[in-house]
Enzyme design. Structure first.
Site, PDB file in Angstrom:
ATOM      1  N   ASP A 267      48.504 125.357  18.446  1.00  0.00           N
ATOM      2  CA  ASP A 267      47.247 125.944  17.984  1.00  0.00           C
ATOM      3  C   ASP A 267      47.297 127.433  18.309  1.00  0.00           C
ATOM      4  O   ASP A 267      46.908 127.852  19.388  1.00  0.00           O
ATOM      5  CB  ASP A 267      46.084 125.251  18.708  1.00  0.00           C
ATOM      6  CG  ASP A 267      44.736 125.840  18.318  1.00  0.00           C
ATOM      7  OD1 ASP A 267      44.688 126.712  17.423  1.00  0.00           O
ATOM      8  OD2 ASP A 267      43.727 125.419  18.916  1.00  0.00           O
ATOM      9  N   ASP A 413      31.752 121.039  10.139  1.00  0.00           N
ATOM     10  CA  ASP A 413      32.657 121.296  11.259  1.00  0.00           C
ATOM     11  C   ASP A 413      32.060 120.705  12.553  1.00  0.00           C
ATOM     12  O   ASP A 413      31.045 119.992  12.509  1.00  0.00           O
ATOM     13  CB  ASP A 413      32.895 122.820  11.349  1.00  0.00           C
ATOM     14  CG  ASP A 413      34.251 123.164  11.958  1.00  0.00           C
ATOM     15  OD1 ASP A 413      34.691 122.435  12.855  1.00  0.00           O
ATOM     16  OD2 ASP A 413      34.850 124.172  11.546  1.00  0.00           O
ATOM     17  N   ASP A 526      41.279 118.028  12.933  1.00  0.00           N
ATOM     18  CA  ASP A 526      41.675 119.365  13.380  1.00  0.00           C
ATOM     19  C   ASP A 526      42.222 119.226  14.800  1.00  0.00           C
ATOM     20  O   ASP A 526      42.125 118.145  15.403  1.00  0.00           O
ATOM     21  CB  ASP A 526      40.425 120.259  13.365  1.00  0.00           C
ATOM     22  CG  ASP A 526      40.753 121.739  13.431  1.00  0.00           C
ATOM     23  OD1 ASP A 526      41.946 122.101  13.468  1.00  0.00           O
ATOM     24  OD2 ASP A 526      39.802 122.541  13.433  1.00  0.00           O
ATOM     25  N   ARG A 585      45.530 119.444  10.309  1.00  0.00           N
ATOM     26  CA  ARG A 585      46.112 120.760  10.598  1.00  0.00           C
ATOM     27  C   ARG A 585      47.541 120.610  11.115  1.00  0.00           C
ATOM     28  O   ARG A 585      48.418 121.370  10.765  1.00  0.00           O
ATOM     29  CB  ARG A 585      45.257 121.522  11.605  1.00  0.00           C
ATOM     30  CG  ARG A 585      45.670 122.983  11.698  1.00  0.00           C
ATOM     31  CD  ARG A 585      44.682 123.798  12.496  1.00  0.00           C
ATOM     32  NE  ARG A 585      44.758 123.496  13.918  1.00  0.00           N
ATOM     33  CZ  ARG A 585      43.985 124.070  14.841  1.00  0.00           C
ATOM     34  NH1 ARG A 585      43.077 124.972  14.480  1.00  0.00           N
ATOM     35  NH2 ARG A 585      44.087 123.752  16.113  1.00  0.00           N
ATOM     36  N   ASP A 601      44.061 128.488  10.855  1.00  0.00           N
ATOM     37  CA  ASP A 601      43.079 129.548  11.042  1.00  0.00           C
ATOM     38  C   ASP A 601      43.628 130.906  10.633  1.00  0.00           C
ATOM     39  O   ASP A 601      44.046 131.706  11.471  1.00  0.00           O
ATOM     40  CB  ASP A 601      42.593 129.551  12.495  1.00  0.00           C
ATOM     41  CG  ASP A 601      41.930 128.225  12.855  1.00  0.00           C
ATOM     42  OD1 ASP A 601      41.585 127.479  11.919  1.00  0.00           O
ATOM     43  OD2 ASP A 601      41.774 127.935  14.046  1.00  0.00           O
ATOM     44  N   HIS A 659      36.500 128.407   3.589  1.00  0.00           N
ATOM     45  CA  HIS A 659      36.124 128.107   4.966  1.00  0.00           C
ATOM     46  C   HIS A 659      35.912 129.432   5.693  1.00  0.00           C
ATOM     47  O   HIS A 659      36.455 130.447   5.296  1.00  0.00           O
ATOM     48  CB  HIS A 659      37.244 127.293   5.629  1.00  0.00           C
ATOM     49  CG  HIS A 659      36.906 126.765   7.001  1.00  0.00           C
ATOM     50  ND1 HIS A 659      35.629 126.420   7.372  1.00  0.00           N
ATOM     51  CD2 HIS A 659      37.688 126.518   8.085  1.00  0.00           C
ATOM     52  CE1 HIS A 659      35.643 125.987   8.622  1.00  0.00           C
ATOM     53  NE2 HIS A 659      36.875 126.037   9.091  1.00  0.00           N
TER      54      HIS A 659
END
Lengths: 925, 413
Positions: A267, A413, A526, A585, A601, A659
């Site tokens: 991440d 979300d 996610d 993701r 992201d 998004h």
């Protein structure tokens, strides 16, 4: 975490965050900081200690086994070689007698790949030659040093350990803490072991073998060093692709002067572009291509992996290459790659092509194809972190109707939950989710709610209590439940590698378990790298335990397992009837089987818009077709121009979702003035008109493994001008898209491939010849898209509120003629949302135009489906003016009205009216 | 016969009219009078009339398909008899979602739409009626508020005027009192001076000198001795201590005896000055002596009286002025053209939105308090280093005054 602090604080945070842009590279390891990578990369070429012990060779009908010995430490390895169906060779290398079993990746291959016979051609003391089936393909095993060459005719396709970089760290007892000489003597009873021990003692215990520290985190490494590595040489190859996920160009770069490409699901906060750092997902598959052949390497290992690429032509100038050519230089271009993994075994699939399509099919035969998505999921998705409450959802939904912009899914979300407890709803903001979902259902629209894998540790939370009481959590190195920090605060991580855990997880999506869920609620996974805010490199400690295995062994699988279990849950809740839709993701090889992937992201910057193309192309090449990037960019706030350009680009990428970060100002399509609303509306409407084509491409991807979004070289494999193109792409074979991705652009230069092709601008019907760079002047409304001459694309021009509203609508066929005045295309229709296509409930037709006759024939005579859709219009591009047009159907013969635009050579046939599932032909006289 | 012709013409006209073109309003009917052909309303194309509403889009402006979904930019007219007519985009015709309340948009789809126009119309009429009532009530309330506001305003104005008048009076009073105090002070000063200088009359002074002499001359022998001094005179700053022999001798000018005439010229002065020595048990020997003087006493009392009075008047003046400026500030705020918002001044409203408690005191301050207890000012007040502002949306309702609440969440910016 930011959300609870209220609007005032957020303003402050937004200001603060604004100043700290871009990834903190120091949070992530370089190869130098990753002990095994450093050790393996230090191995020098040309000094391989490995020797094949030919006398140990065993050849059965399907398998060759052979022992390898490391002459430095006498550790023996076992090589297995299989010839798999469909021109694939599998090479497995493991320790002959490992101290304990080494991890072999389960659940990624769709089955034990079927084999084909191998036969021995010749053998001497230097090696053996085996035949790889009928195409004069052979594999040559050289004994000293060990090396494998795959040869076709006189050409070497691929060589393994040709540079001698095979490295296999055998499992061993820890010496520095086990100095008891008696133990050594006991082990020494076996002469072979004694031999090993004496050699081993000569081996240096290097730093990082038994413990490794990065920043404040210590990896205890109780099993010691266990890395594997191997080199592959690709003669004649200058272009390699794949090994996503990296924010880099389509054509992979050489890594001699920097770090290797890293595959370790992470991440990464505010990732940086054009570098080899690891991102959220990992597919250890590389494609190699030249004008003659395409091959692939699938390195099936789920541990942290690094890939080095070097090339003998990388540094050469064009002049240098020409000089080589003129002088007939003996040096052919060659790309060398080296794969390094921290643990597990070497299990590699050599996919030998020879065409791109065959490599896709070979890879699909191993890991499966793209899940066939519900039609609605190919529409437009409206997301943001976060839609605040039910009233917000209602008003955004109404906004789309008010501004006449279609959409299919609205997304929620993490803030929709009750305190980041997934499977729950905030009791104030989302007090009546079913009412909300019903409101969407009334408009034939759907919703996606997020379900992340980290579980809040809270004894009042049912999900936590059940996972905890069943012992389903991942364990820390000391055997207790592993705890990490994520959105809810302290959280546990379910062990998704366990089938019983996955089955339980899937059961939680049942309508009687997941309160407030309805059939139009779908799921988003996610943070499934897994993301652990306080873990090393923001992920799980490598010495955490998944049963007998360390997290080190399984890391890159965590995401695919979460995705797998979630998709399974959505299938089961409908009794196996409805297709799931799950976005993930993190991913691995095989993730295509479970749904869609997005590029994580990103940021509202022009470079991020540009990189969305190579990032999705790289994923497409390795099976993951359902890819998209956050439209508008997740972090930061896009300029209006960037937002419009992003909608225009996203409308032509497979997964089309806007998004935005919590801290950014709202950016629903109608917030930027009527002009920009109109531009965005038009882009989204174009997407909806092409839904029949998208759906057909996804059916093809599901059926054959061919990607939906393709680099140009896939269709024009002999045209070197296409090999590095990544600012334009193809959808299927027939649409070429060159989105505008430059700020303030007045024009773009698109390469139209194919010397014998013609391309039609889909907006103006202007015809252009292939094999040229075409300058296209652009305005803000321009989306340069071309239809290939020779293709027929079915579209639905009655764009409605959502894809489901368009189900029965009539088709317009766009027939683009090539220079031979022929064209072909397909049409696929089914109910759009169930698995009934598996029971042959669909329509699949082929359209073809030749000799002035356009006809529709059934491609699947065994299939049964009825549609209300009919053909309302046929537009023939590059046509000449006929005198009459006749339609023949089972009902008889009719004359059709038409209109001919001589200036553009466009023939429009008015209202032929036949059912889309029927046999018919239209003749032009 | 003529009548028949007219009737036939009417019938024919009615027939033409009754060939209904789906999806148009009556004002557009003139474009769709049946002839052989139809001219697209934008004039771009002529098509056979059969192609109107034949589910194929011929006109770029969509005018040939008002009743189908064929044209991308078309619109469909919902007649909605009994309710409000309105247009919907053509794309909503036969899409399986009921848009027109008369169900006319879903004439060829799988959904069965109910005609809800009459109900909606009823509801709307009831609503409009309610709105009218509400409006009337609201206007009445507003009028009431205005009247109250005006009254309040007038009251405050009157109050202001009164206060201003009081201030003026006080101002005059203040002047008077200042003058009087000054006068009294001066008188007191004069008296004291006179007392000191002795030019108030020898008789009085003599009696005083002799009186004091007799007080000291305990044995009444006509002279003051050392012992008599020690018995009656003490140090001002140390009353308890008996004077020493030397001190007494010094006071007597070095001799052991002192007669009246010497006393008048020496020791009397010392005692009357009262800097160092005084008569034992006297309050303040010379002052005391003087304060016992009735003139001085009266002057002193008068001065004190005047000072107290002045202070009172000054305080009153200050209070009145403060009230005036406060009232002026309040009267300076915009309370609407008719002072209809005046009643809000001094009120506070609270609103709970999720975990936040918002407090709004109109014309004063707004704050947000989280359940954790953190309070943030969202505007108003003063002395904040960063000023925030709050946008408050007012909806007026007819509830009585007690029920008047903040009706919209306060959006902080």
């Amino acid at each position: 975490m930011l959300a609870g602090m209220g609007p005032v604080l957020l303003v402050w945070l937004a200001v603060c965050l604004g100043g700290t842009w871009a990834v903190d590279k120091g949070n992530f390891k370089t190869c130098e900081q990753s002990a095994f990578c450093k050790r393996q990369r230090a191995i020098k070429p040309g000094e391989s200690p490995y020797r094949a012990l030919l006398e140990t060779m065993e050849l059965t009908n399907t398998r060759l086994t052979l022992q390898l010995i490391n002459d430095n430490n006498k550790v023996r390895l076992l090589l297995e070689l299989y010839r798999l169906q469909g021109n694939i060779t599998r090479v497995k290398i493991n320790e002959l007698k490992p101290l304990k079993p080494r991890y072999e990746v389960p659940d990624v291959l769709i089955r034990e790949p079927p084999t084909e016979p191998l036969s021995l051609l010749s053998q001497d003391e230097n090696g053996v030659v085996l035949s790889l089936g009928p195409e004069s393909q052979r594999v040559i095993v050289s004994a000293r040093p060990f090396r494998l060459d795959i040869v076709e005719g006189r050409d070497v396709l691929m060589s393994l350990n040709s540079r001698g970089l095979l490295g296999f760290e055998h499992l061993r007892m820890r010496k520095d803490t086990q100095a008891d000489p008696e133990t050594d003597n006991k082990e020494g009873a076996d002469p072979a072991n004694q031999d090993e021990n004496t050699k081993e003692e000569e081996e240096k215990v290097e730093d990082g073998m038994w413990e490794e520290t990065f920043k404040s985190h210590t990896d205890s490494k109780p099993n010691g060093p266990s890395a594997v590595s191997l080199d592959f040489s690709l003669p004649g190859v200058e272009h390699v692709y794949g090994i996503p996920e990296h924010a880099d160009t389509l054509k992979l770069k050489t890594t001699d002067s920097g770090d290797p490409y890293r595959l370790y699901n992470l991440d990464v906060f505010q990732y940086e572009l054009y570098n080899p750092m690891a991102l959220y997902g990992a597919v250890p598959v590389m494609l190699a291509h030249n004008a003659q052949r395409t091959t692939g390497i699938f390195w099936l290992n789920a541990a942290e992996t690094w890939v080095d690429i070097s090339s003998n032509t990388a540094g050469k100038t064009v002049f240098g290459k020409m000089l080589d050519y003129v002088q007939g230089s003996s040096e052919t271009p060659q790309t060398d790659v080296r794969w390094i993994s921290e643990s597990g075994i070497i299990d590699v699939f050599l996919m030998l092509g020879p065409t791109p399509r065959e490599v896709f099919s070979q890879y699909a035969s191993l890991t499966g194809t793209q899940a066939f998505p519900p039609l609605a999921s190919l529409g437009y998705h409206q997301c943001r972190w976060n839609y605040n409450d039910q009233e917000d959802v209602r008003s955004v939904d109404a906004g789309f109707d008010e501004h006449d912009i279609p959409y299919d899914f609205i997304w929620l979300d993490i803030e929709h939950t009750d305190g980041k407890r997934y499977f729950t709803w905030d009791p104030h903001k989302f007090a009546s989710p079913k009412e909300m979902l019903q409101g969407l259902m009334d408009k034939k629209r759907k919703m996606v709610a997020i379900v992340d894998p980290h579980i809040k540790i809270d004894t009042n939370y049912k999900i936590h209590n059940e996972i905890s009481s069943r012992g389903f959590y991942v364990k820390n190195k000391d055997g207790g439940d592993y705890e990490g920090w994520c959105w809810p605060g302290s959280a546990g991580y379910p062990d998704f590698t366990r089938p019983d855990m996955r089955a339980w997880w899937a059961s939680q999506f049942a309508y009687d378990q997941y309160e407030g869920a309805m059939e139009n609620l779908y799921t988003w996974n996610d943070m499934n790298e897994p993301s652990v805010f306080n873990g090393p490199e923001v992920t799980m400690h490598k010495d955490a335990l998944h049963g007998a295995w360390e997290h080190r062994d399984v890391h890159n699988l965590y995401g695919i397992y979460v995705h797998m279990a979630t998709a399974q849950g959505l299938i089961e809740r409908s009794g196996g009837v409805e297709r799931p839709f799950v976005l993930t993701r993190a991913f691995f090889a095989g993730s295509q089987r479970y749904g869609a992937v997005w590029t994580g992201d990103n940021a509202a910057e022009w470079d991020h818009l540009k990189i969305s193309i190579p990032m999705c192309l790289s994923l497409s090449l390795v099976g993951i077709s359902f890819c998209g990037a956050d439209v508008g960019g997740f972090f930061k706030s896009p300029s209006t121009e960037l937002l419009v350009r992003w909608y225009q680009t996203g409308a032509y990428q497979p997964f089309f979702r806007a998004h935005a970060h919590l801290d950014t100002p709202r950016r629903e399509p109608w917030l930027f003035g009527p002009e920009n609303t109109a531009l965005i509306r038009e882009a989204v409407r174009q997407r909806y008109t092409f839904l029949p084509y998208w759906y057909q491409l996804f059916y093809l991807a599901y059926h054959t493994g061919e990607p939906v979004m393709r680099p140009l070289w896939v269709e024009y494999p002999q045209d070197p001008a296409t090999f590095a193109l990544d600012d334009e792409f193809l959808l299927g074979r027939d649409l070429l898209v060159h989105p505008v991705t430059e700020e303030g652009a007045r024009g773009v230069t698109a390469y139209l491939p194919g010397k014998d092709e013609v391309w039609f601008d889909i907006h103006t019907f202007q015809k252009h010849n292939g094999g040229q760079n075409l300058y296209i002047p652009v305005t803000m409304s321009s989306i340069p898209v071309f239809q290939r001459g020779g293709s027929i694309i079915p579209r639905k021009l009655r764009v409605r509120r959502s894809s489901a509203c368009m189900e029965d609508d009539p088709y317009t066929l766009y027939v683009a003629l090539n220079n031979q005045r022929t064209a072909e295309g397909e049409l696929y229709i089914d109910d759009g949302h169930t698995f009934n296509y598996e029971k042959k409930e669909f329509i699949h037709r082929r359209f073809s135009f030749s000799n002035n006759v356009l006809s529709s024939v059934n491609l699947e005579p065994g299939a049964q489906f009825t549609t209300k859709s009919w053909v309302e219009r046929i537009i023939i591009l590059g046509a000449s003016n006929p005198s009459t047009i006749t339609l023949r159907t089972a009902d008889g013969v009719n004359q059709l009205e038409f209109d001919f635009d001589a200036s553009m050579s466009v023939l429009t046939i008015r209202k032929p009216g036949m059912n889309a599932g029927a046999d018919w032909s239209v003749s032009l006289q | 016969m003529r009548f028949h012709v007219i009737a036939a013409a009417l019938l024919w006209a009615a027939f033409v009219e009754s060939r209904k073109i789906r999806g148009i309003s009556s004002s557009y009917k003139r474009f769709y009078r049946e002839r052989k052909s139809f001219l697209c309303i934008d004039g771009s194309k002529m098509i056979p009339f059969e192609q109107v509403n034949d589910d194929y889009c011929d006109c770029a402006d969509g005018s040939d398909e008002p009743g189908t979904s064929a044209c991308p930019r078309g619109r469909f007219y919902c007649t909605n008899l009994g309710f409000r007519p309105h247009y919907i985009p053509s794309s909503r015709v036969n899409d399986g979602i009921c848009d027109c309340c008369d169900a006319s948009d879903e004439y060829n789809s799988h959904v069965r739409c109910q005609n809800t126009c009459w109900n909606l119309g009823q509801k709307e009429r009831a609503y409009v009626e309610g709105q009218m009532k509400t409006l009337d009530e609201g206007l009445r309330l507003k009028q009431q508020l205005i009247e109250e506001g005006v009254l309040l305003w007038r009251e405050k104005q009157a109050q202001l005027r009164e206060l201003q008048r009081a201030a003026e009076d006080l101002q005059i009073k203040l002047e008077e009192h200042r003058r009087r105090k000054h006068e009294a002070d001066r008188l007191k000063e004069q008296t004291l001076k006179a007392l000191k200088a002795g030019d108030k009359g020898l008789r009085h002074q003599n009696s005083t000198v002799s009186h004091l002499f007799q007080l000291l001359d305990s044995n009444k022998d006509g002279s003051i001795s050392v012992d008599e001094i020690k018995a009656k005179v003490v140090l001002v700053h140390d009353e308890k201590r008996v004077l020493s022999e030397d001190e007494a001798l010094t006071l007597l000018g070095g001799g052991h005896q002192m007669d009246l005439s010497t006393f008048q010229n020496t020791l009397w002065d010392v005692l009357i000055q009262g800097h160092d020595y005084k008569i034992k048990d006297a309050h303040s020997a010379p002052g005391g002596l003087m304060s016992e003087d009735p003139h001085l006493k009266a002057a002193d009392r008068a001065a004190e009286w005047e000072a107290t009075d002045l202070k009172k008047v000054e305080e009153a003046y200050e209070t009145v002025n403060m009230e005036i400026s406060d009232l002026q500030r309040k009267l300076g705020i915009d309370y609407g053209t008719d002072w209809e918002y005046l009643f809000l001044n001094g009120q506070c409203y609270k609103l709970k939105v999720y975990e936040y408690m918002y407090t709004l005191c109109p014309f004063n301050m707004v704050s947000q308090k989280s359940s954790a207890g953190v309070e943030v000012s969202l505007g108003g007040g003063c002395g904040q280093d960063h000023q925030r502002t709050t946008t408050v949306r007012w909806c007026t309702r007819t509830e009585n005054r007690a029920g008047r609440e903040v009706l919209a969440p306060l959006q902080s910016l």
